[in-house]
Write a protein that holds these residues in place. Structure first.
Motif, PDB file in Angstrom:
ATOM      1  N   GLU A   1       0.834  -1.209   0.000  1.00 42.85           N
ATOM      2  CA  GLU A   1       0.000   0.000   0.000  1.00 42.85           C
ATOM      3  C   GLU A   1       0.867   1.257   0.000  1.00 42.85           C
ATOM      4  O   GLU A   1       0.555   2.235  -0.696  1.00 42.85           O
ATOM      5  N   ARG A   2       1.974   1.250   0.759  1.00 45.17           N
ATOM      6  CA  ARG A   2       2.882   2.409   0.768  1.00 45.17           C
ATOM      7  C   ARG A   2       3.517   2.602  -0.610  1.00 45.17           C
ATOM      8  O   ARG A   2       3.669   3.724  -1.088  1.00 45.17           O
ATOM      9  N   TYR A   3       3.866   1.489  -1.256  1.00 51.54           N
ATOM     10  CA  TYR A   3       4.450   1.544  -2.598  1.00 51.54           C
ATOM     11  C   TYR A   3       3.456   2.122  -3.601  1.00 51.54           C
ATOM     12  O   TYR A   3       3.799   2.994  -4.413  1.00 51.54           O
ATOM     13  N   LEU A   4       2.217   1.670  -3.542  1.00 51.78           N
ATOM     14  CA  LEU A   4       1.191   2.189  -4.453  1.00 51.78           C
ATOM     15  C   LEU A   4       0.959   3.679  -4.224  1.00 51.78           C
ATOM     16  O   LEU A   4       0.777   4.442  -5.184  1.00 51.78           O
TER      17      LEU A   4
ATOM     18  N   LEU B   1      12.500   6.368 -12.792  1.00 54.28           N
ATOM     19  CA  LEU B   1      13.223   7.618 -12.532  1.00 54.28           C
ATOM     20  C   LEU B   1      14.384   7.461 -11.557  1.00 54.28           C
ATOM     21  O   LEU B   1      15.401   8.138 -11.701  1.00 54.28           O
ATOM     22  N   ILE B   2      14.214   6.600 -10.564  1.00 54.56           N
ATOM     23  CA  ILE B   2      15.252   6.451  -9.540  1.00 54.56           C
ATOM     24  C   ILE B   2      15.528   4.968  -9.293  1.00 54.56           C
ATOM     25  O   ILE B   2      14.689   4.121  -9.603  1.00 54.56           O
ATOM     26  N   PRO B   3      16.682   4.638  -8.714  1.00 53.42           N
ATOM     27  CA  PRO B   3      17.018   3.232  -8.473  1.00 53.42           C
ATOM     28  C   PRO B   3      16.045   2.546  -7.512  1.00 53.42           C
ATOM     29  O   PRO B   3      15.524   3.167  -6.577  1.00 53.42           O
ATOM     30  N   GLN B   4      15.843   1.258  -7.759  1.00 53.29           N
ATOM     31  CA  GLN B   4      14.969   0.450  -6.907  1.00 53.29           C
ATOM     32  C   GLN B   4      15.430   0.497  -5.447  1.00 53.29           C
ATOM     33  O   GLN B   4      14.609   0.511  -4.533  1.00 53.29           O
ATOM     34  N   LYS B   5      16.741   0.576  -5.246  1.00 52.39           N
ATOM     35  CA  LYS B   5      17.287   0.645  -3.882  1.00 52.39           C
ATOM     36  C   LYS B   5      16.720   1.851  -3.119  1.00 52.39           C
ATOM     37  O   LYS B   5      16.411   1.759  -1.933  1.00 52.39           O
ATOM     38  N   GLN B   6      16.581   2.995  -3.808  1.00 52.57           N
ATOM     39  CA  GLN B   6      16.075   4.198  -3.143  1.00 52.57           C
ATOM     40  C   GLN B   6      14.584   4.067  -2.834  1.00 52.57           C
ATOM     41  O   GLN B   6      14.112   4.546  -1.805  1.00 52.57           O
ATOM     42  N   ILE B   7      13.847   3.416  -3.723  1.00 52.60           N
ATOM     43  CA  ILE B   7      12.420   3.205  -3.483  1.00 52.60           C
ATOM     44  C   ILE B   7      12.225   2.283  -2.288  1.00 52.60           C
ATOM     45  O   ILE B   7      11.446   2.575  -1.375  1.00 52.60           O
ATOM     46  N   SER B   8      12.960   1.164  -2.269  1.00 54.79           N
ATOM     47  CA  SER B   8      12.821   0.216  -1.155  1.00 54.79           C
ATOM     48  C   SER B   8      13.260   0.858   0.160  1.00 54.79           C
ATOM     49  O   SER B   8      12.623   0.660   1.198  1.00 54.79           O
ATOM     50  N   ASN B   9      14.320   1.643   0.110  1.00 57.88           N
ATOM     51  CA  ASN B   9      14.795   2.350   1.310  1.00 57.88           C
ATOM     52  C   ASN B   9      13.705   3.265   1.850  1.00 57.88           C
ATOM     53  O   ASN B   9      13.449   3.321   3.048  1.00 57.88           O
ATOM     54  N   HIS B  10      13.039   3.972   0.955  1.00 60.69           N
ATOM     55  CA  HIS B  10      11.966   4.886   1.349  1.00 60.69           C
ATOM     56  C   HIS B  10      10.787   4.135   1.978  1.00 60.69           C
ATOM     57  O   HIS B  10      10.130   4.637   2.889  1.00 60.69           O
TER      58      HIS B  10
ATOM     59  N   ARG C   1       9.452  -8.479  -5.129  1.00 61.83           N
ATOM     60  CA  ARG C   1       8.312  -9.383  -4.937  1.00 61.83           C
ATOM     61  C   ARG C   1       6.987  -8.632  -5.048  1.00 61.83           C
ATOM     62  O   ARG C   1       6.040  -9.109  -5.671  1.00 61.83           O
ATOM     63  N   ILE C   2       6.933  -7.450  -4.425  1.00 62.60           N
ATOM     64  CA  ILE C   2       5.705  -6.634  -4.490  1.00 62.60           C
ATOM     65  C   ILE C   2       5.416  -6.264  -5.938  1.00 62.60           C
ATOM     66  O   ILE C   2       4.285  -6.404  -6.408  1.00 62.60           O
ATOM     67  N   ARG C   3       6.426  -5.812  -6.657  1.00 56.16           N
ATOM     68  CA  ARG C   3       6.236  -5.411  -8.055  1.00 56.16           C
ATOM     69  C   ARG C   3       5.790  -6.597  -8.915  1.00 56.16           C
ATOM     70  O   ARG C   3       4.903  -6.455  -9.759  1.00 56.16           O
ATOM     71  N   ARG C   4       6.406  -7.750  -8.689  1.00 62.28           N
ATOM     72  CA  ARG C   4       6.031  -8.953  -9.457  1.00 62.28           C
ATOM     73  C   ARG C   4       4.578  -9.342  -9.164  1.00 62.28           C
ATOM     74  O   ARG C   4       3.807  -9.620 -10.072  1.00 62.28           O
ATOM     75  N   LYS C   5       4.212  -9.293  -7.883  1.00 62.03           N
ATOM     76  CA  LYS C   5       2.843  -9.658  -7.499  1.00 62.03           C
ATOM     77  C   LYS C   5       1.817  -8.692  -8.126  1.00 62.03           C
ATOM     78  O   LYS C   5       0.770  -9.111  -8.603  1.00 62.03           O
ATOM     79  N   LEU C   6       2.137  -7.401  -8.139  1.00 64.53           N
ATOM     80  CA  LEU C   6       1.245  -6.415  -8.745  1.00 64.53           C
ATOM     81  C   LEU C   6       1.122  -6.643 -10.242  1.00 64.53           C
ATOM     82  O   LEU C   6       0.043  -6.486 -10.810  1.00 64.53           O
ATOM     83  N   THR C   7       2.205  -7.007 -10.889  1.00 63.15           N
ATOM     84  CA  THR C   7       2.185  -7.283 -12.329  1.00 63.15           C
ATOM     85  C   THR C   7       1.328  -8.515 -12.624  1.00 63.15           C
ATOM     86  O   THR C   7       0.561  -8.537 -13.582  1.00 63.15           O
TER      87      THR C   7
END
Length: 192
Positions: A149-152, A164-173, A183-189
């Motif tokens: 939910e936070r990712y969405l 736009l930005i590295p996956q590492k920065q998104i996961s860190n956030h 895993r979250i991205r794969r499940k959403l896809t």
């Protein structure tokens, strides 16, 4: 500058004289991706509006781990607000995740203007209220939403962030590992 003026008009419309006085103390600045706008230990003196780009505000734990507190997008005010207000060293670093363009001014110059121009004082108060609500909502997100939910919500706030930005920065956030984010991205896809 148009984006900044439109931001101001949405927060608190100002008469032309107030805008003209404010614009006199503003400067534009460009930063490259990975360039730091301010560092941990710096005493900030400026307020900045992110005209374009994406930046992050992060801290480093005693163990050396980085934690993103905020990912800023175009149209956001950026900075370590508590350090600015208290005039003390910041516990955060602000780093550009893409090339960025800012509009900035010395905080002390802005405060001087707010003391002589009631409209700018109201703008300042309303902007601080807006920043407080944004921070409050982020805290609520961490207390009540799961990582998906936070990712969405992040993708809604910053469309196309994954490109736009590295996956590492998104996961860190999101306070998860890059593997969890994958895993979250794969499940959403898969659910589309």
């Amino acid at each position: 500058m148009d984006k900044f003026i439109n931001y101001i008009k949405n927060v608190h419309p100002l008469p032309k004289k107030s805008i003209d006085n404010f614009v006199k103390i503003l400067t534009k600045k460009k930063y490259l991706s990975k360039e730091q706008i301010s560092k941990i230990g710096d005493i900030p003196t400026k307020i900045s509006f992110l005209e374009s780009g994406i930046a992050r505000l992060f801290m480093i734990s005693p163990k050396g781990n980085e934690y993103n507190k905020v990912i800023f997008k175009s149209g956001d005010f950026i900075g370590s607000l508590s350090a600015l207000i208290k005039n003390e060293p910041s516990i955060y670093t602000i780093e550009c995740l893409t090339d960025c363009s800012t509009i900035e001014c010395e905080y002390s110059d802005f405060i001087t203007l707010t003391e002589s121009d009631n409209n700018l004082g109201i703008l300042h108060r309303k902007n601080l209220e807006k920043l407080y609500i944004t921070n409050h909502n982020r805290n609520i997100e961490f207390l009540t939403l799961n990582a998906t939910e936070r990712y969405l919500n992040l993708r809604k706030r910053i469309p196309n962030i994954d490109n736009l930005i590295p996956q590492k920065q998104i996961s860190n956030h999101l306070a998860i590992t890059p593997i969890q984010l994958s895993r979250i991205r794969r499940k959403l896809t898969e659910t589309k």
